[in-house]
Design an enzyme around this catalytic site. Structure first.
Site, PDB file in Angstrom:
ATOM      1  N   LYS A   1       6.734 -11.896 -15.560  1.00 12.16           N
ATOM      2  CA  LYS A   1       6.570 -12.049 -14.196  1.00 12.16           C
ATOM      3  C   LYS A   1       5.079 -13.024 -13.874  1.00 12.16           C
ATOM      4  O   LYS A   1       5.399 -13.918 -13.157  1.00 12.16           O
ATOM      5  CB  LYS A   1       6.141 -10.578 -13.646  1.00 12.16           C
ATOM      6  CG  LYS A   1       5.774 -10.672 -11.931  1.00 12.16           C
ATOM      7  CD  LYS A   1       7.284 -11.454 -11.296  1.00 12.16           C
ATOM      8  CE  LYS A   1       7.119 -11.758 -10.211  1.00 12.16           C
ATOM      9  NZ  LYS A   1       8.106 -12.275  -9.418  1.00 12.16           N
TER      10      LYS A   1
ATOM     11  N   ARG B   1       4.489   0.623  -6.467  1.00  8.62           N
ATOM     12  CA  ARG B   1       4.327  -0.342  -5.194  1.00  8.62           C
ATOM     13  C   ARG B   1       3.367  -1.460  -5.629  1.00  8.62           C
ATOM     14  O   ARG B   1       3.400  -2.344  -4.721  1.00  8.62           O
ATOM     15  CB  ARG B   1       4.091   0.367  -4.092  1.00  8.62           C
ATOM     16  CG  ARG B   1       5.264   1.466  -3.443  1.00  8.62           C
ATOM     17  CD  ARG B   1       4.559   2.511  -2.542  1.00  8.62           C
ATOM     18  NE  ARG B   1       4.279   1.730  -1.352  1.00  8.62           N
ATOM     19  CZ  ARG B   1       4.960   1.833  -0.271  1.00  8.62           C
ATOM     20  NH1 ARG B   1       6.357   2.606  -0.296  1.00  8.62           N
ATOM     21  NH2 ARG B   1       4.809   1.321   0.625  1.00  8.62           N
TER      22      ARG B   1
ATOM     23  N   CYS C   1       0.855  -1.149  -0.015  1.00  6.98           N
ATOM     24  CA  CYS C   1       0.052  -0.040   0.071  1.00  6.98           C
ATOM     25  C   CYS C   1       0.935   1.181   0.080  1.00  6.98           C
ATOM     26  O   CYS C   1       2.038   1.460   0.559  1.00  6.98           O
ATOM     27  CB  CYS C   1      -0.791  -0.036   1.322  1.00  6.98           C
ATOM     28  SG  CYS C   1      -1.923  -1.551   1.696  1.00  6.98           S
TER      29      CYS C   1
ATOM     30  N   GLU D   1      17.793 -18.398 -14.509  1.00 10.13           N
ATOM     31  CA  GLU D   1      16.644 -17.265 -15.235  1.00 10.13           C
ATOM     32  C   GLU D   1      17.162 -16.016 -15.251  1.00 10.13           C
ATOM     33  O   GLU D   1      16.865 -15.209 -15.996  1.00 10.13           O
ATOM     34  CB  GLU D   1      15.537 -17.641 -14.445  1.00 10.13           C
ATOM     35  CG  GLU D   1      15.336 -16.919 -13.047  1.00 10.13           C
ATOM     36  CD  GLU D   1      13.702 -16.946 -12.498  1.00 10.13           C
ATOM     37  OE1 GLU D   1      13.093 -16.851 -13.426  1.00 10.13           O
ATOM     38  OE2 GLU D   1      13.827 -17.417 -11.362  1.00 10.13           O
TER      39      GLU D   1
ATOM     40  N   TRP E   1      -2.921  -2.276  -1.521  1.00  9.69           N
ATOM     41  CA  TRP E   1      -2.642  -3.603  -1.793  1.00  9.69           C
ATOM     42  C   TRP E   1      -3.304  -4.688  -1.087  1.00  9.69           C
ATOM     43  O   TRP E   1      -3.058  -4.665   0.161  1.00  9.69           O
ATOM     44  CB  TRP E   1      -1.126  -3.735  -1.840  1.00  9.69           C
ATOM     45  CG  TRP E   1      -0.545  -5.140  -1.762  1.00  9.69           C
ATOM     46  CD1 TRP E   1      -0.573  -5.928  -0.778  1.00  9.69           C
ATOM     47  CD2 TRP E   1      -0.317  -5.639  -2.901  1.00  9.69           C
ATOM     48  NE1 TRP E   1       0.045  -7.317  -1.343  1.00  9.69           N
ATOM     49  CE2 TRP E   1       0.038  -7.244  -2.589  1.00  9.69           C
ATOM     50  CE3 TRP E   1      -0.429  -5.441  -4.461  1.00  9.69           C
ATOM     51  CZ2 TRP E   1       0.292  -8.196  -3.560  1.00  9.69           C
ATOM     52  CZ3 TRP E   1       0.039  -6.522  -5.421  1.00  9.69           C
ATOM     53  CH2 TRP E   1       0.519  -7.801  -4.842  1.00  9.69           C
TER      54      TRP E   1
ATOM     55  N   HIS F   1      24.736 -41.267 -10.023  1.00 14.61           N
ATOM     56  CA  HIS F   1      24.033 -41.751 -10.935  1.00 14.61           C
ATOM     57  C   HIS F   1      24.023 -41.336 -12.421  1.00 14.61           C
ATOM     58  O   HIS F   1      23.164 -41.303 -13.069  1.00 14.61           O
ATOM     59  CB  HIS F   1      22.496 -42.018 -10.570  1.00 14.61           C
ATOM     60  CG  HIS F   1      22.369 -42.810  -9.294  1.00 14.61           C
ATOM     61  ND1 HIS F   1      22.523 -44.106  -9.355  1.00 14.61           N
ATOM     62  CD2 HIS F   1      22.330 -42.515  -7.991  1.00 14.61           C
ATOM     63  CE1 HIS F   1      22.337 -44.713  -8.029  1.00 14.61           C
ATOM     64  NE2 HIS F   1      22.022 -43.615  -7.148  1.00 14.61           N
TER      65      HIS F   1
ATOM     66  N   LYS G   1      17.339 -19.704  -9.960  1.00 19.28           N
ATOM     67  CA  LYS G   1      17.568 -18.410  -9.543  1.00 19.28           C
ATOM     68  C   LYS G   1      18.743 -17.925 -10.725  1.00 19.28           C
ATOM     69  O   LYS G   1      18.768 -16.921 -11.501  1.00 19.28           O
ATOM     70  CB  LYS G   1      17.937 -18.198  -8.212  1.00 19.28           C
ATOM     71  CG  LYS G   1      16.865 -18.186  -7.516  1.00 19.28           C
ATOM     72  CD  LYS G   1      15.800 -16.648  -7.649  1.00 19.28           C
ATOM     73  CE  LYS G   1      14.747 -17.088  -8.304  1.00 19.28           C
ATOM     74  NZ  LYS G   1      13.486 -17.750  -8.278  1.00 19.28           N
TER      75      LYS G   1
ATOM     76  N   ASN H   1      -1.306   1.683   6.307  1.00 21.97           N
ATOM     77  CA  ASN H   1      -0.484   0.685   5.783  1.00 21.97           C
ATOM     78  C   ASN H   1      -0.290  -0.256   6.967  1.00 21.97           C
ATOM     79  O   ASN H   1       0.218   0.195   8.010  1.00 21.97           O
ATOM     80  CB  ASN H   1       0.574   1.349   5.235  1.00 21.97           C
ATOM     81  CG  ASN H   1       0.622   1.871   3.830  1.00 21.97           C
ATOM     82  OD1 ASN H   1      -0.518   1.913   3.292  1.00 21.97           O
ATOM     83  ND2 ASN H   1       1.708   2.316   3.242  1.00 21.97           N
ATOM     84  N   GLY H   2      -0.238  -1.423   6.693  1.00 23.99           N
ATOM     85  CA  GLY H   2       0.169  -2.472   7.711  1.00 23.99           C
ATOM     86  C   GLY H   2      -1.028  -3.426   8.061  1.00 23.99           C
ATOM     87  O   GLY H   2      -2.182  -3.584   7.310  1.00 23.99           O
TER      88      GLY H   2
ATOM     89  N   GLU I   1      15.717 -24.635  -6.565  1.00 24.04           N
ATOM     90  CA  GLU I   1      15.455 -23.032  -6.556  1.00 24.04           C
ATOM     91  C   GLU I   1      16.764 -22.288  -6.856  1.00 24.04           C
ATOM     92  O   GLU I   1      16.588 -21.546  -7.758  1.00 24.04           O
ATOM     93  CB  GLU I   1      14.856 -22.695  -5.220  1.00 24.04           C
ATOM     94  CG  GLU I   1      14.411 -21.304  -5.103  1.00 24.04           C
ATOM     95  CD  GLU I   1      13.631 -20.706  -6.174  1.00 24.04           C
ATOM     96  OE1 GLU I   1      12.886 -21.383  -7.010  1.00 24.04           O
ATOM     97  OE2 GLU I   1      13.706 -19.571  -6.366  1.00 24.04           O
TER      98      GLU I   1
HETATM   99  C1  AGP Z   1      10.548 -17.815 -10.639  1.00 24.16           C
HETATM  100  O1  AGP Z   1      11.680 -17.086 -10.344  1.00 24.16           O
HETATM  101  C2  AGP Z   1       9.877 -17.462 -12.134  1.00 24.16           C
HETATM  102  N1  AGP Z   1       9.539 -16.287 -12.092  1.00 24.16           N
HETATM  103  C3  AGP Z   1       8.849 -18.588 -12.152  1.00 24.16           C
HETATM  104  O2  AGP Z   1       9.391 -20.005 -12.043  1.00 24.16           O
HETATM  105  C4  AGP Z   1       7.533 -18.487 -11.329  1.00 24.16           C
HETATM  106  O3  AGP Z   1       7.798 -18.949 -10.102  1.00 24.16           O
HETATM  107  C5  AGP Z   1       6.357 -19.406 -12.138  1.00 24.16           C
HETATM  108  O4  AGP Z   1       6.098 -18.767 -13.444  1.00 24.16           O
HETATM  109  C6  AGP Z   1       5.126 -19.420 -11.179  1.00 24.16           C
HETATM  110  O5  AGP Z   1       4.691 -18.301 -11.161  1.00 24.16           O
HETATM  111  P1  AGP Z   1       3.221 -18.174  -9.936  1.00 24.16           P
HETATM  112  O6  AGP Z   1       3.928 -18.259  -8.610  1.00 24.16           O
HETATM  113  O7  AGP Z   1       2.958 -16.431 -10.223  1.00 24.16           O
HETATM  114  O8  AGP Z   1       2.199 -18.731 -10.308  1.00 24.16           O
END
Ligand code: AGP
Length: 608
Positions: A603, A27, A2, A488, A74, A504, A485, A100-101, A481
């Site tokens: 995103k 934001r 927010c 990507e 938000w 293996h 990171k 906010n909060g 993960e």
């Molecule tokens: C993660 O860093 C990526 N941006 C991507 O794998 C993301 O996690 C995936 O597209 C799922 O998105 P969501 O959590 O909005 O469903």
């Protein structure tokens, strides 16, 4: 997150507030509103959606005023809509506030006020603040605000105006940033400096428990605990683009550093220490279904799928419920068997991922109860699930998910505790988990202090073409993960593997050009992990180890080592992932990559 922007001075209020709100758009928000003085009353105008929609409605009013408050919301409690948008007013429309909060005890306060005949309009926690101040107001706004703040538990940054006192704005801060701008015959109150800087660079950063009384050309600050306090005025020397990132070079780094706060927010208002468990508001209405769960399916994509993998270990170890994890895109087409007592949890930061949404609909089609673990309130997935848990991570702007991941893991730990305590977890075990949860934010802060150390390690590896990430048990998904990171945002090919799988096949890849990141938390299979590390060492692999503080023994195998605090096994992913986020970030920056918007990525993947 927010945004708050308030003004008192000599400028025309509508255009001043709207331009301030535009500065807060970065934001992330889902609704906006303003309250302004006009002819001895307060006019409040608010609307779901973008500021442009609000401006369209305001255009129909002719208001001559130079004082008001405004807000971009938000959603955390209550859908994103006009009624739940801020500002909120008291029953008599004498008081208007923006907040906010998260007010953790808002339900208790709301019930008490309703018993006194106060009728609430919205579903939000914030409206409680307006109604409380309205109740306590008897001619002195400052006193009414102070009296109300005493009752509040949780976090707040607020701006308050009162119809009978049109020459002031009162602000108060506890756990949510609030900054006063000091201009020439004008004053400002905002949640960050971005809407203030175009008018003045002279600001006062309020601290927790500060209350400020702002007038056109004066201000007074006192602390809830003491009498008036003197605060220094700071000059801002950032430019606006930096400000939106609050001084960080990228949104991703800002969001990595927000994690102490977002991890705290994930459990805020949900802890029941007396019972050694948690309350999950979103599941309260489904308790009979919850207790009839015999199997759980966790379905997601990308980073959320890694969180789901961790959830599997948690739920099977602590709640003793069989769990299956599926990629959403695979679940849709594999004719999954969904029998009586199967609960499906879909996990999604955006709540709009097409594959996950399609999987949700498929699961419902097959008769499963479907729950959501989502960040964006009111998103499509949140609306289409039967119930769920919001992770309260705030808007995640960087394409590479960081704070959402740790909040997803914390939310899965809360779910595990919630289900486990209704099944086999003892109160003592529950208290142990709650104690470890409480320590997380400070432990994350201690890891973030190693940012420069990790940047130096990145300097040694940013020109490599490949990397391997190894982990076991809860930290095998963390290896996945960490690899995601890196690949990507730096475009280095990286793979995550269960450490024991090396023999293996993947061990054929090991040579002096292969950096191998090993997550070596002290846990049940630590000794076996040491053997895996030795296998890599024997083939001249470069080894970066994430180890627990105090584990000096393991350093002899490491080319580089990053220590993190010890926590219980099911929360170790939250700490172990932080160095991997920073390592990927710094490698990508050193490679000149577009960290916040990596090539080919979006995103939210709203296409199949
Ligand atoms: C993660 O860093 C990526 N941006 C991507 O794998 C993301 O996690 C995936 O597209 C799922 O998105 P969501 O959590 O909005 O469903």
């Amino acid at each position: 997150m927010c945004g708050i922007f308030s003004y008192i001075g000599e400028k025309e209020i509508i255009s001043t507030l709207l331009s301030g709100l535009k500065r807060l758009e970065y934001r992330g928000y889902d609704s906006a509103g303003i309250s302004v003085f006009d002819n001895n009353k307060i006019i409040t105008i608010k609307e779901k959606g973008k500021i442009s929609s609000l401006a369209g409605i305001i255009g129909g009013y002719s208001i001559s005023s130079t004082c008001g408050i405004s807000h971009t919301r938000w959603a955390t409690h209550g859908e994103p809509n006009k009624i739940n948008a801020h500002p909120h007013t008291d029953q008599k429309e004498n008081i208007s506030i923006v907040h906010n909060g998260i007010i953790e005890n808002y339900l208790v306060l709301r019930r008490e006020l309703e018993k006194e005949g106060i009728v609430f309009k919205s579903e939000t926690d914030s409206e409680v603040i307006a109604q409380l101040i309205g109740k306590h107001y008897s001619g002195n706004l400052e006193k009414a605000v102070k009296k109300s703040l005493i009752d509040l538990e949780g976090t707040y940054g607020i701006a308050v105006i009162c119809k009978n006192e049109p020459d002031k704005i009162i602000g108060a801060r506890k756990g949510s940033p609030l900054i006063a701008g000091i201009g020439q015959n004008e004053s400002f109150l905002a949640s960050d400096v971005s809407p203030i800087v175009p008018h003045t660079r002279e600001v006062i950063y309020l601290e927790d428990n500060d209350v400020i009384v702002l007038e056109k050309n004066s201000h007074r600050i006192f602390n809830m605990a003491a009498a008036s306090v003197k605060k220094e005025i700071t000059s801002i020397d950032w430019d606006i683009s930096q400000i939106e990132k609050q001084g960080y070079e990228h949104f991703m780094l800002k969001e990595i550093f927000e994690q102490p706060e977002t991890i705290q927010n994930a459990s805020a208002g949900r802890i029941l220490p007396e019972d050694g468990t948690v309350k999950l508001g979103g599941l309260q209405s489904s308790l009979s279904d919850i207790d009839s769960i015999r199997r759980i399916m966790l379905i997601a994509c990308g980073t959320a799928w890694h969180a789901a993998m961790i959830g599997e270990y948690m739920l099977e170890n602590y709640a003793e419920i069989p769990v299956e994890v599926d990629y959403a895109s695979e679940f849709r087409y594999r004719n999954a068997v969904i029998e009586e007592g199967t609960a499906v949890f879909v996990i999604s930061q955006s709540g709009e991922t097409a594959d996950t949404l399609a999987a949700l609909r498929e699961a419902k089609e097959r008769g499963a109860r479907v729950y959501g673990i989502v960040n964006i309130v009111g998103s499509t997935i949140a609306r289409e699930t039967d119930a769920g848990i919001y992770i309260h991570a705030g808007p995640e702007i960087g394409v590479a998910s960081t704070k959402a991941f740790t909040s997803q893991v914390v939310s899965l730990a809360l779910l595990t505790l919630f289900l486990g305590r209704r099944r086999s977890i003892s109160r003592e075990k529950g208290l142990e988990i709650l104690d470890a949860l409480k320590k997380l934010p400070e432990q994350v802060r201690s890891i973030l202090k190693k940012n420069n150390e990790i940047s130096l390690i990145a300097e040694k590896y940013f020109q490599h073409k490949n990397a391997l990430y190894l982990g076991r048990s809860y930290n095998f998904p963390v290896a996945l993960e960490g690899a995601l990171k890196l690949k990507e945002i730096s475009y280095i090919h990286a793979e995550g593997y269960p450490a024991a799988e090396m023999k293996h096949g993947p061990i054929a890849l090991i040579d002096e050009d292969m950096p191998v990141v090993v997550i070596a938390s002290r846990c049940g299979i630590y000794d076996k992990l040491i053997s895996n590390i030795q296998e890599v060492k024997a083939r001249k692999g470069k080894i970066i180890i994430i180890a627990n503080e105090g584990d000096d023994e393991i350093s002899r195998f490491a080319d580089d080592i990053i220590y993190v605090p010890q926590t219980i096994d099911l929360l170790s992913p939250v700490l172990n992932v932080i160095p991997l986020q920073l390592l990927a970030y710094h490698i990508a920056v050193k490679r000149g990559c577009n960290v916040d918007m990596p090539r080919n990525l979006a995103k939210s993947v709203t296409v199949e």
